[in-house]
Design a protein around this motif. Structure first.
Motif, PDB file in Angstrom:
ATOM      1  N   TYR A   8      31.622  15.320  37.015  1.00  0.00           N
ATOM      2  CA  TYR A   8      32.327  16.009  35.945  1.00  0.00           C
ATOM      3  C   TYR A   8      33.834  15.715  35.950  1.00  0.00           C
ATOM      4  N   VAL A   9      34.237  14.784  36.770  1.00  0.00           N
ATOM      5  CA  VAL A   9      35.650  14.387  36.798  1.00  0.00           C
ATOM      6  C   VAL A   9      35.896  13.315  35.726  1.00  0.00           C
ATOM      7  N   ASP A  10      36.867  13.571  34.841  1.00  0.00           N
ATOM      8  CA  ASP A  10      37.205  12.581  33.799  1.00  0.00           C
ATOM      9  C   ASP A  10      38.151  11.520  34.315  1.00  0.00           C
ATOM     10  N   ILE A  11      39.235  11.982  34.932  1.00  0.00           N
ATOM     11  CA  ILE A  11      40.298  11.076  35.377  1.00  0.00           C
ATOM     12  C   ILE A  11      40.362  11.112  36.896  1.00  0.00           C
ATOM     13  N   LYS A  12      40.235   9.947  37.505  1.00  0.00           N
ATOM     14  CA  LYS A  12      40.308   9.873  38.962  1.00  0.00           C
ATOM     15  C   LYS A  12      41.665   9.327  39.386  1.00  0.00           C
ATOM     16  N   ILE A  13      42.406  10.127  40.114  1.00  0.00           N
ATOM     17  CA  ILE A  13      43.659   9.674  40.709  1.00  0.00           C
ATOM     18  C   ILE A  13      43.320   9.295  42.145  1.00  0.00           C
ATOM     19  N   ASN A  14      43.295   8.013  42.396  1.00  0.00           N
ATOM     20  CA  ASN A  14      42.843   7.489  43.688  1.00  0.00           C
ATOM     21  C   ASN A  14      44.033   7.319  44.614  1.00  0.00           C
ATOM     22  N   THR A  15      44.109   8.209  45.597  1.00  0.00           N
ATOM     23  CA  THR A  15      45.337   8.254  46.395  1.00  0.00           C
ATOM     24  C   THR A  15      45.288   7.414  47.669  1.00  0.00           C
ATOM     25  N   GLY A  16      44.096   7.276  48.262  1.00  0.00           N
ATOM     26  CA  GLY A  16      44.027   6.627  49.575  1.00  0.00           C
ATOM     27  C   GLY A  16      44.667   7.448  50.682  1.00  0.00           C
ATOM     28  N   LEU A  17      44.962   8.710  50.396  1.00  0.00           N
ATOM     29  CA  LEU A  17      45.721   9.545  51.343  1.00  0.00           C
ATOM     30  C   LEU A  17      44.849  10.437  52.212  1.00  0.00           C
ATOM     31  N   SER A  18      43.530  10.372  52.023  1.00  0.00           N
ATOM     32  CA  SER A  18      42.635  11.243  52.781  1.00  0.00           C
ATOM     33  C   SER A  18      43.066  12.713  52.609  1.00  0.00           C
ATOM     34  N   TRP A  19      43.072  13.502  53.655  1.00  0.00           N
ATOM     35  CA  TRP A  19      43.475  14.909  53.570  1.00  0.00           C
ATOM     36  C   TRP A  19      44.920  15.075  53.105  1.00  0.00           C
ATOM     37  N   ASN A  20      45.724  14.044  53.279  1.00  0.00           N
ATOM     38  CA  ASN A  20      47.144  14.174  52.916  1.00  0.00           C
ATOM     39  C   ASN A  20      47.345  14.259  51.398  1.00  0.00           C
ATOM     40  N   ARG A  21      46.264  14.158  50.634  1.00  0.00           N
ATOM     41  CA  ARG A  21      46.409  14.327  49.185  1.00  0.00           C
ATOM     42  C   ARG A  21      46.585  15.781  48.792  1.00  0.00           C
ATOM     43  N   ASN A  22      46.290  16.718  49.678  1.00  0.00           N
ATOM     44  CA  ASN A  22      46.221  18.133  49.299  1.00  0.00           C
ATOM     45  C   ASN A  22      47.462  18.666  48.586  1.00  0.00           C
ATOM     46  N   PRO A  23      48.675  18.363  49.075  1.00  0.00           N
ATOM     47  CA  PRO A  23      49.830  18.912  48.357  1.00  0.00           C
ATOM     48  C   PRO A  23      49.926  18.435  46.906  1.00  0.00           C
ATOM     49  N   ILE A  24      49.422  17.236  46.624  1.00  0.00           N
ATOM     50  CA  ILE A  24      49.503  16.714  45.247  1.00  0.00           C
ATOM     51  C   ILE A  24      48.673  17.577  44.295  1.00  0.00           C
ATOM     52  N   ILE A  25      47.545  18.079  44.783  1.00  0.00           N
ATOM     53  CA  ILE A  25      46.674  18.907  43.930  1.00  0.00           C
ATOM     54  C   ILE A  25      47.428  20.137  43.442  1.00  0.00           C
ATOM     55  N   VAL A  26      48.103  20.809  44.360  1.00  0.00           N
ATOM     56  CA  VAL A  26      48.758  22.061  43.964  1.00  0.00           C
ATOM     57  C   VAL A  26      50.114  21.830  43.302  1.00  0.00           C
ATOM     58  N   ALA A  27      50.735  20.693  43.589  1.00  0.00           N
ATOM     59  CA  ALA A  27      51.995  20.375  42.907  1.00  0.00           C
ATOM     60  C   ALA A  27      51.755  20.061  41.432  1.00  0.00           C
ATOM     61  N   SER A  28      50.526  19.693  41.086  1.00  0.00           N
ATOM     62  CA  SER A  28      50.232  19.229  39.722  1.00  0.00           C
ATOM     63  C   SER A  28      49.635  20.299  38.821  1.00  0.00           C
ATOM     64  N   GLY A  29      49.734  21.552  39.187  1.00  0.00           N
ATOM     65  CA  GLY A  29      49.260  22.627  38.323  1.00  0.00           C
ATOM     66  C   GLY A  29      49.915  23.938  38.680  1.00  0.00           C
ATOM     67  N   ASP A  30      49.893  24.881  37.736  1.00  0.00           N
ATOM     68  CA  ASP A  30      50.436  26.220  37.954  1.00  0.00           C
ATOM     69  C   ASP A  30      49.835  27.121  36.876  1.00  0.00           C
ATOM     70  N   PRO A  31      49.162  28.215  37.227  1.00  0.00           N
ATOM     71  CA  PRO A  31      48.934  28.720  38.569  1.00  0.00           C
ATOM     72  C   PRO A  31      47.977  27.849  39.369  1.00  0.00           C
ATOM     73  N   VAL A  32      47.896  28.198  40.660  1.00  0.00           N
ATOM     74  CA  VAL A  32      46.886  27.638  41.557  1.00  0.00           C
ATOM     75  C   VAL A  32      45.831  28.729  41.770  1.00  0.00           C
ATOM     76  N   ILE A  33      44.571  28.380  41.550  1.00  0.00           N
ATOM     77  CA  ILE A  33      43.487  29.356  41.710  1.00  0.00           C
ATOM     78  C   ILE A  33      42.659  28.973  42.928  1.00  0.00           C
ATOM     79  N   ALA A  34      42.667  29.836  43.942  1.00  0.00           N
ATOM     80  CA  ALA A  34      41.934  29.572  45.192  1.00  0.00           C
ATOM     81  C   ALA A  34      40.638  30.370  45.196  1.00  0.00           C
ATOM     82  N   ILE A  35      39.526  29.681  45.404  1.00  0.00           N
ATOM     83  CA  ILE A  35      38.210  30.329  45.389  1.00  0.00           C
ATOM     84  C   ILE A  35      37.485  29.954  46.680  1.00  0.00           C
TER      85      ILE A  35
END
Lengths: 145, 145, 145, 145
Positions: free
Chosen positions: C74-101
């Motif tokens: 269900y992902v339309d656009i794939k941003i391929n980082t190659g950063l492994s776990w280090n991609r995590n900050p990018i996820i939250v920097a790219s939206g507001d609010p952040v919804i944690a479930i």
């Protein structure tokens, strides 16, 4: 402690000119109290670390993985990035000058980042890009330390 | 050389318990031939580097900038990442155990990455998260080296 | 286009409350013209993308690998980082609010970075950290868009 | 949705050949249902986003900062990395082919990463490196979509 970055191919044979050159550069850097910063893996990275260790120097590997188990045996300090290829800019940001020996596309990315960051770049049998200072003998690096 | 990561707040006062604790931990790590890996800045990072240097140890700063000019004066080796806050996982990936002293959200991110990477985490006056081993005295770290 | 980040565990069962909650949040975000930004993988990430797609929304996956082949369908656009776990900050920097479930240590690292970056954080059955706004129903997110 | 990466200089004048070329490429990509992935800033990045938006396309900016406020006005989706120059590999990992138009050392780093990642690289008035497919007209990109 002055930090110098050494970049180059991981596939290079231990019997090549480039390997021998990197090994001698490693020895010279250690003798001149410089810390070697590199990508921590095989080929040129192994050669320069090996040379440095033979003269009692200190070697830093900026590792692609989180565990650093891919480090060559001459790496003293493993900086485990987990960044895979994206670690490359860190290698060149952490030393000056940057010494490029042989190399392929990984080295090209590091040369590009060296220019972006304003580093002095010395090159031996590497990419032919304007702005790289060509060196012919290991001793030529001494003028830039 | 065994590498140990020390994390904690950059804003902490030199007159606080946490600063003193970090300073003593730095001394102990150096005496036990451990290399200190930290974020290279002020507060806890300065304290642990300062302690380590007083005992002749080696200190590594994983710096946020490309230049590393924000390093505290007790950092020997500057790893210049250019990654800003995104450098945090590198700090904890490059040492084991991870010692958390005080700290705010930056430290919380580092604790989270320590768990992700399966590190042993020791904590003094830090976030209250299950799985962190609480320590009370600097000497308590010796059991985990 | 307003971007909203949704974070949570990759291991969560499709039959759990959390999965259903994330799915409903995805539908609501799409109906309210918000773009979903997430880590692009399984569990909560799949649930929110699936909900968003059922309402014709747009979904972005910040992928750990360089190829993005681990993306859920269900992902339309794939941003391929190659950063492994280090991609995590990018996820939250790219939206507001952040919804944690729900979520585990990966989610904890993202919550920490959300605080560092000054985001509004909404939480459902997630880590109990002061400063997270607890929500009970998917509709509660509407007040923060 | 097919993602195509467009790279090139941020300093390029809106009156240059390269700007016009990038603008036309943006229009063509949008008409052919391709999503534009770029660095989100000025020069070539602005030109390609502008062209794409005039044809109703979708544009993604992989931003250097955590806030994305440096994005040009034609960027739809801002991926805020906080990685500064270290974001470059993400741009080329997230599209194929990679189209290089003009450019300086940042573009060189992206070309290097394109080779590392095995991308098809099309070039117009850019670095002269073996393996780049030279194109002369915007329409030439159509053969590689």
């Amino acid at each position: 402690m002055k930090q110098v970055s050494v970049i180059g191919g991981s596939q290079i044979s231990p019997f090549s000119d480039e390997y021998k050159f990197a090994y001698e550069v490693g020895k010279l850097l250690a003798k001149n109290n410089c810390v070697v910063v590199c990508g921590g893996r095989t080929g040129i990275m192994e050669a320069v670390c090996r040379g440095a260790k033979e003269e009692g120097g200190l070697t830093i590997g900026i590792m692609p993985s989180y565990e650093g188990s891919e480090a060559n045996q001459y790496v003293d300090i493993k900086i485990n990035t987990g960044l895979s290829w994206n670690r490359n800019p860190i290698i060149v940001a952490s030393g000056d000058p940057v010494i490029a020996i042989g190399g392929n596309y990984g080295t090209l990315s590091e040369i590009a980042y060296s220019f972006i960051l304003g580093k002095t770049i010395l090159g031996y049998k590497t990419h032919n890009i304007e702005g790289i200072i060509k060196i012919e003998k290991p001793e030529d690096v001494l003028r830039y330390l």
